[in-house]
Design a protein around this motif. Structure first.
Motif, short mmCIF file in Angstrom:
data_model
loop_
_atom_site.label_atom_id
_atom_site.label_comp_id
_atom_site.label_asym_id
_atom_site.label_seq_id
_atom_site.Cartn_x
_atom_site.Cartn_y
_atom_site.Cartn_z
N PRO A 226 -29.78 25.00 63.18
CA PRO A 226 -30.59 23.84 63.57
C PRO A 226 -31.63 23.47 62.51
O PRO A 226 -31.88 22.29 62.28
N ALA A 227 -32.21 24.48 61.86
CA ALA A 227 -33.20 24.20 60.81
C ALA A 227 -32.54 23.51 59.62
O ALA A 227 -33.12 22.60 59.02
N LEU A 228 -31.34 23.94 59.26
CA LEU A 228 -30.62 23.32 58.15
C LEU A 228 -30.26 21.87 58.46
O LEU A 228 -30.35 20.99 57.61
N GLU A 229 -29.84 21.63 59.70
CA GLU A 229 -29.52 20.25 60.11
C GLU A 229 -30.76 19.38 60.03
O GLU A 229 -30.71 18.23 59.55
N THR A 230 -31.88 19.91 60.50
CA THR A 230 -33.14 19.16 60.47
C THR A 230 -33.56 18.88 59.04
O THR A 230 -34.02 17.77 58.71
N LEU A 231 -33.41 19.87 58.17
CA LEU A 231 -33.76 19.70 56.76
C LEU A 231 -32.93 18.59 56.12
O LEU A 231 -33.44 17.79 55.33
N ALA A 232 -31.65 18.53 56.46
CA ALA A 232 -30.78 17.50 55.91
C ALA A 232 -31.23 16.11 56.35
O ALA A 232 -31.26 15.16 55.55
N VAL A 233 -31.61 15.97 57.62
CA VAL A 233 -32.07 14.68 58.12
C VAL A 233 -33.34 14.25 57.39
O VAL A 233 -33.48 13.10 56.95
N ILE A 234 -34.28 15.19 57.22
CA ILE A 234 -35.53 14.87 56.54
C ILE A 234 -35.26 14.47 55.09
O ILE A 234 -35.85 13.52 54.56
N ALA A 235 -34.35 15.19 54.43
CA ALA A 235 -34.05 14.92 53.03
C ALA A 235 -33.55 13.49 52.83
O ALA A 235 -33.93 12.82 51.87
N LEU B 102 -32.62 20.09 41.98
CA LEU B 102 -32.68 18.64 41.83
C LEU B 102 -33.90 18.23 41.01
O LEU B 102 -34.97 18.83 41.13
N LYS B 103 -33.75 17.19 40.20
CA LYS B 103 -34.88 16.66 39.45
C LYS B 103 -35.83 15.96 40.40
O LYS B 103 -37.05 16.11 40.32
N ASP B 104 -35.29 15.15 41.31
CA ASP B 104 -36.05 14.49 42.36
C ASP B 104 -35.08 14.11 43.46
O ASP B 104 -33.86 14.33 43.34
N VAL B 105 -35.58 13.54 44.55
CA VAL B 105 -34.71 13.25 45.69
C VAL B 105 -33.71 12.14 45.39
O VAL B 105 -32.73 11.97 46.12
N ASN B 106 -33.95 11.39 44.32
CA ASN B 106 -32.97 10.37 43.94
C ASN B 106 -31.67 10.99 43.44
O ASN B 106 -30.66 10.30 43.31
N GLU B 107 -31.71 12.30 43.13
CA GLU B 107 -30.50 12.99 42.68
C GLU B 107 -29.71 13.59 43.84
O GLU B 107 -28.70 14.25 43.62
N LEU B 108 -30.16 13.36 45.07
CA LEU B 108 -29.42 13.88 46.21
C LEU B 108 -28.00 13.34 46.20
O LEU B 108 -27.78 12.15 45.99
N PRO B 109 -27.01 14.20 46.43
CA PRO B 109 -25.61 13.75 46.46
C PRO B 109 -25.32 13.05 47.78
O PRO B 109 -26.22 12.82 48.59
N SER B 110 -24.06 12.75 48.02
CA SER B 110 -23.68 12.17 49.30
C SER B 110 -23.94 13.18 50.40
O SER B 110 -24.10 14.38 50.15
N MET B 111 -23.99 12.71 51.64
CA MET B 111 -24.26 13.61 52.77
C MET B 111 -23.23 14.73 52.84
O MET B 111 -23.57 15.88 53.10
N GLU B 112 -21.95 14.39 52.60
CA GLU B 112 -20.90 15.41 52.66
C GLU B 112 -21.11 16.47 51.59
O GLU B 112 -20.98 17.67 51.84
N VAL C 27 -25.67 22.88 50.96
CA VAL C 27 -26.49 23.66 51.88
C VAL C 27 -25.75 24.92 52.31
O VAL C 27 -26.30 26.02 52.32
N ALA C 28 -24.47 24.76 52.66
CA ALA C 28 -23.68 25.90 53.11
C ALA C 28 -23.59 26.97 52.02
O ALA C 28 -23.69 28.16 52.28
N SER D 73 -35.97 3.53 57.51
CA SER D 73 -35.65 4.75 56.78
C SER D 73 -34.64 4.46 55.69
O SER D 73 -33.79 3.59 55.83
N ASN D 74 -34.74 5.21 54.61
CA ASN D 74 -33.80 5.04 53.51
C ASN D 74 -32.45 5.58 53.89
O ASN D 74 -32.32 6.58 54.59
N SER D 75 -31.41 4.97 53.37
CA SER D 75 -30.05 5.44 53.62
C SER D 75 -29.75 6.60 52.70
O SER D 75 -30.42 6.81 51.70
N PRO D 76 -28.71 7.41 53.01
CA PRO D 76 -28.34 8.52 52.14
C PRO D 76 -28.03 8.10 50.73
O PRO D 76 -28.19 8.85 49.79
N GLU D 77 -27.58 6.84 50.57
CA GLU D 77 -27.25 6.40 49.22
C GLU D 77 -28.49 6.07 48.41
O GLU D 77 -28.44 5.97 47.19
N ASN D 78 -29.62 5.87 49.09
CA ASN D 78 -30.83 5.51 48.37
C ASN D 78 -32.02 6.18 49.00
O ASN D 78 -32.86 5.55 49.62
#
Length: 236
Positions: free
Chosen positions: A101-110, A168-178, A184-185, A228-233
């Motif tokens: 649950p914590a990992l899922e929450t972290l992904a949503v916040i990210a 990551l350099k910053d959150v703009n480097e986050l990959p796709s959600m998948e 994370v895994a 809220s920003n989309s995963p792509e941005n």
């Protein structure tokens, strides 16, 4: 590209000792395209390049060596450097242990930051207040002011520790959600705690207390109610 750096990269990236046959299969097509006459010639070229790598890493002023282990090749620190490596390993922070649950929450916040607990709970479909305290304690998230809506809920965002954890350099480097879910895994695979969502309930009060301490009522920060920003941005 020369064969030797390819072999060096393969051996470095391999999680377990990689065999000669595996290496040959990985570079076979490129060597045949580069003029190797047949499979025997490919194998001969690989052996020659491996011998050069052994010689390169065998010099006294290198701290890494290539060894044959369990029928394959792998990189490892030289025995004479084990004391300093052991001291370094002891200085590392203990692994972060998180529940699913914590990992899922972290992904949503990210991907939706800055975001409030009600928004997180709506996305996940369950109450997420209980795991916020865990993420705050691990310094993976922090408060980001309050949202300028009724009730003025606290906003949360990821931290520098989060960036360091995921390289990551910053959150703009986050990959796709998948890709992020896979990352994370892999990052927390050995550190997952089999904790049920209901077991996190006692942390709800701690989450509220921690958040209130982080953002005192007299020091609220106004935050516009932007979508809220989309995963792509993701937000910076």
């Amino acid at each position: 590209m020369s064969l030797k750096p390819k072999l060096e990269a393969i051996i470095y990236a391999a999680e377990t000792p990689i065999t000669l046959d595996q290496i040959v299969q990985l570079v076979r097509d490129s060597l045949l395209a580069d003029g190797a006459s047949d499979d025997a010639d490919v194998r001969s070229r690989v052996r020659a390049a491996l011998d050069e790598l052994f010689a390169d890493y065998g010099v006294p002023d290198r701290g890494i060596e290539i060894r044959q282990v369990a029928g394959g090749y792998r990189m490892s620190t030289k025995p004479e450097q084990h004391d300093v490596v052991r001291a370094f390993a002891k200085s590392l922070k203990p692994p972060i242990r998180l529940s699913l649950p914590a990992l899922e929450t972290l992904a949503v916040i990210a991907y939706k930051q800055p975001v409030t607990v009600p928004e997180i709970s709506e996305i996940r479909g369950v109450d997420s207040s209980g795991v916020i305290a865990t993420l705050l304690e691990r310094k993976l998230i922090t408060t980001a002011g309050r949202k300028a809506v009724v009730g003025r809920p606290i906003l949360y965002k990821t931290t520098k520790e989060f960036l360091l954890r995921f390289g990551l350099k910053d959150v703009n480097e986050l990959p796709s959600m998948e890709e992020f879910e896979k990352l994370v895994a892999e990052s927390f695979q050995s550190d997952l705690m089999p904790v049920e969502e209901t077991a996190q309930e006692p942390e709800g009060a701690r989450a509220a207390d921690a958040a209130q301490e982080a953002v005192p009522p007299g020091q609220d920060h106004e935050v516009a109610t932007e979508p809220s920003n989309s995963p792509e941005n993701p937000a910076a």
